[in-house]
Design an enzyme around this catalytic site. Structure first.
Site, short mmCIF file in Angstrom:
data_model
loop_
_atom_site.label_atom_id
_atom_site.label_comp_id
_atom_site.label_asym_id
_atom_site.label_seq_id
_atom_site.Cartn_x
_atom_site.Cartn_y
_atom_site.Cartn_z
CD1 TRP A 42 -17.23 12.32 14.47
CD2 TRP A 42 -17.63 10.76 12.79
NE1 TRP A 42 -16.56 11.08 15.43
CE2 TRP A 42 -16.55 9.83 14.81
CE3 TRP A 42 -17.13 9.56 12.26
CZ2 TRP A 42 -16.93 8.96 15.34
CZ3 TRP A 42 -16.97 7.87 12.28
CH2 TRP A 42 -16.10 8.07 13.24
CD GLU A 83 -5.03 -2.90 2.93
OE1 GLU A 83 -5.20 -1.88 2.00
OE2 GLU A 83 -4.16 -2.35 3.30
CB THR A 105 -0.92 0.12 0.55
OG1 THR A 105 0.13 -0.21 2.71
CG2 THR A 105 -1.86 -1.03 1.41
CE LYS A 125 -13.65 11.21 15.04
NZ LYS A 125 -13.11 9.90 16.22
P1 ADP Z 1 -2.95 3.97 -1.90
O1 ADP Z 1 -3.35 4.45 -2.72
O2 ADP Z 1 -3.66 4.38 -0.43
O3 ADP Z 1 -2.10 2.66 -1.72
P2 ADP Z 1 -5.20 1.94 -2.25
O4 ADP Z 1 -4.77 2.38 -3.42
O5 ADP Z 1 -5.26 0.43 -1.15
O6 ADP Z 1 -4.42 2.64 -0.67
O7 ADP Z 1 -6.72 3.24 -1.44
C1 ADP Z 1 -7.49 2.66 -0.91
C2 ADP Z 1 -8.44 3.80 -0.30
O8 ADP Z 1 -8.70 4.39 -1.28
C3 ADP Z 1 -9.72 3.37 -0.23
O9 ADP Z 1 -10.00 2.82 1.86
C4 ADP Z 1 -10.94 4.48 -0.08
O10 ADP Z 1 -10.12 5.62 0.53
C5 ADP Z 1 -10.18 5.42 -0.95
N1 ADP Z 1 -11.52 4.64 -2.11
C6 ADP Z 1 -10.87 4.44 -2.98
N2 ADP Z 1 -12.36 3.83 -3.75
C7 ADP Z 1 -12.54 4.62 -3.66
C8 ADP Z 1 -14.08 5.56 -4.18
N3 ADP Z 1 -14.91 5.07 -5.17
N4 ADP Z 1 -14.46 6.80 -3.40
C9 ADP Z 1 -13.68 7.24 -2.66
N5 ADP Z 1 -12.36 6.61 -1.91
C10 ADP Z 1 -12.22 5.90 -2.71
#
Ligand code: ADP
Length: 555
Positions: free
Chosen positions: A448, A334, A189, A443
């Site tokens: 929230w 994940e 990630t 918060k």
């Molecule tokens: P990173 O880019 O941080 O490595 P990921 O690619 O796994 O992690 O991104 C996952 C996160 O991206 C999710 O937990 C969420 O916050 C955000 N995310 C993914 N799809 C959407 C969506 N359609 N709308 C809003 N947020 C999203």
């Protein structure tokens, strides 16, 4: 008593052998890093993957060794996906947009033994080569001998050429059978907080995910489809498309490195693409190009957006001006990565155009294989009323149980749920809507406020290109929202007029305490707003500003 069905294992190699045998003439088209267009078929992918297995055996790659890639979406990357997992090694895709220090950390943490690299990343590999010599013994440039870059290698590390190696290898290889729970792929990630963490997929989880995304209520590929994954194979498995497309016999059109609107429109029309998937930034770029050039997309029926919140403009503009349906999904590394998809249930049948578009902004309902719930601060499950929001937790056979190097189950709570770090509502029909990241929610006086809701409204202002809302410390309310807005090229923003767009859309106490116009906003390696930097920078903004706006008490 056990069932009397064939105990055939769910192995990734079965996807490409199926495609080769039953969709052998279906095309895989790639825009190469060097600019040419390469085309061949699933039968060729499978044959060349066997050849590549012989190459990797020759390089001493053994079962469960980690083999890394630093590459764009293309045919050689696809071969590496199938070869490495098929031969029981682990395909470790690395995001080249990460900082070189993070890439070095990841390669060392994974103990990669071979790294495959696109020629466009030659400077990157030259920079980090001395620092990865502890585990990496060969760098294979994914190109032909004539296009090989000259990169000095440290002692003990070889620089090799993909097509040179392939020319010297035969196809005499049989895909081995082994336990379907064996590790198949590794993806870190992006580490928006702390060091990147590795998610270790198995053959079984990958196949179950491919089945799940291939259902009609999700990506639902058909053998008549021609799919263009803009979402990169170097991160989150290109949303599972490299596995789901061969499973369905859909053709693949790989875009390589040029992901701007003009290049994508050209490729979509030339290759008669029917479906594509990518993040909102990509679609905004495509939309701008189409509007400016007057071009149309002749064959595209739908596009999937995900990775971050979908701007309403995207759904409206593609739907109304171009007749292209925008489908919205949510997921994370994940989750393999797709967790929810927004496709209608009978309850959505009578919606008006506006209501339908509004509904598409929700991240969607759970795929088969993913269960989800929302909980409050005390861990108690919240009702599915579409209003109350809480921490989103998930579980299922393609959800991670631990990070690479950690004991199995260590990423889960006592009941086996994985906390996504997202805050969401779930409505009575089971549609989930992200309202925030847990760390970004504001918060205020014990209540929230969703930063994402405030950002979405801000970008409806005609002069605002992008917006970020962060929590700033406040002596009375603990935290209050501060809004940062970046103007569209050539425009100036009047902060007071930005506050006006909130009228009637949110409760008064949600209104940002300050509106700041900035020249640019920082982004992570996956193109998301880098809230951590902004949070640190503006944490004390309101403390330091005498006479800030006073707000009525929550509720
Ligand atoms: P990173 O880019 O941080 O490595 P990921 O690619 O796994 O992690 O991104 C996952 C996160 O991206 C999710 O937990 C969420 O916050 C955000 N995310 C993914 N799809 C959407 C969506 N359609 N709308 C809003 N947020 C999203």
């Amino acid at each position: 008593m056990l069932g009397l069905m064939q105990p055939k294992k769910l192995l990734i190699s079965s996807l490409i052998t199926h495609a080769a045998r039953h969709h052998g003439t279906t095309e895989v088209v790639s825009k190469t890093v060097e600019g040419s267009v390469h085309r061949y078929t699933y039968a060729d992918v499978e044959r060349r993957s066997r050849q590549l297995a012989r190459v990797l055996l020759g390089l001493g790659v053994k079962a469960q060794d980690r083999v890394a890639t630093l590459a764009w979406n293309g045919h050689r990357h696809l071969e590496i996906y199938y070869t490495v997992s098929g031969m029981e090694a682990i395909c470790h895709t690395i995001n080249p947009r990460l900082h070189p220090d993070d890439i070095t950390y990841i390669i060392d943490h994974a103990q990669d033994c071979v790294v495959f690299v696109d020629t466009s990343f030659a400077p990157l590999i030259a920079e980090i080569a001395p620092r990865i010599a502890g585990s990496v013994r060969a760098v294979v440039m994914m190109t032909e001998p004539a296009l090989m870059p000259d990169i000095p290698m440290p002692a003990g590390m070889r620089l090799l050429c993909y097509e040179d190696l392939m020319a010297g290898a035969d196809e005499d290889y049989a895909w081995p059978e082994f336990d379907e729970n064996t590790a198949s792929g590794l993806c870190y990630t992006s580490g928006t907080t702390g060091r990147p963490k590795g998610v270790l997929y198995s053959h079984r989880s990958t196949l179950l995910h491919a089945f799940a995304v291939n259902m009609a209520g999700a990506l639902g590929f058909k053998a008549t489809d021609r799919i263009l994954p803009v979402v990169p194979m170097f991160h989150v498995n290109a949303w599972g498309i490299p596995h789901a497309a061969p499973m369905a016999g859909a053709a693949l059109v790989m875009p390589g490195r040029h992901l701007d609107g003009k290049s994508l429109a050209e490729l979509m029309n030339q290759e008669r693409v029917t479906m594509s998937a990518g993040v909102p930034t990509v679609w905004m770029g495509l939309l701008q190009h189409l509007r400016a050039s007057g071009e149309r997309l002749a064959t595209v029926e739908r596009i999937m957006t995900g990775g971050s919140a979908c701007p309403p403009l995207l759904i409206e503009a593609f739907g109304d001006e171009y007749g292209i349906e925008v489908q919205h999904g949510w997921g994370m590394t994940e989750l393999s990565p797709v967790g929810t998809y927004n496709s209608p249930k009978p309850a959505q049948a009578g919606l008006t155009r506006e209501q339908r578009y509004q509904h598409t902004l929700k991240q969607g309902r759970a795929l088969y294989g993913v269960d989800m719930k929302i909980v409050n601060d005390a861990g108690e499950e919240l009702p599915w009323d579409g209003v109350q929001f809480g921490d989103l937790k998930v579980r299922g056979p393609f959800v991670a149980s631990a990070y690479f190097g950690e004991p199995a189950g260590s990423a889960l709570d006592a009941e086996g749920w994985f906390a996504t770090g997202d805050v969401a509502t779930i409505d009575p029909d089971g549609f989930m809507e992200i309202t925030d990241r847990s760390k970004d929610v504001i918060k205020s006086g014990g209540e929230w406020i969703s930063s994402i809701t405030l950002e979405n409204i801000a970008v409806s202002h005609p002069d605002v290109a992008e917006a970020a809302v962060v929590a700033a410390l406040h002596p009375k309310w603990d935290e209050r929202p501060v809004l940062l807005v970046m103007p569209k090229p050539g425009r100036t923003i009047d902060p007071a007029s930005v506050l006006e767009v909130y009228e009637g859309k949110v409760a008064k106490w949600w209104l940002p305490d300050a509106v700041l116009v900035v020249d640019e906003l920082p982004h992570t390696a996956t193109g998301k707003l880098q809230k951590t930097t902004l949070r640190t920078k503006y944490r004390h903004y309101l403390d330091q500003q005498p006479g800030q706006q006073t707000v009525p008490a929550p509720g």
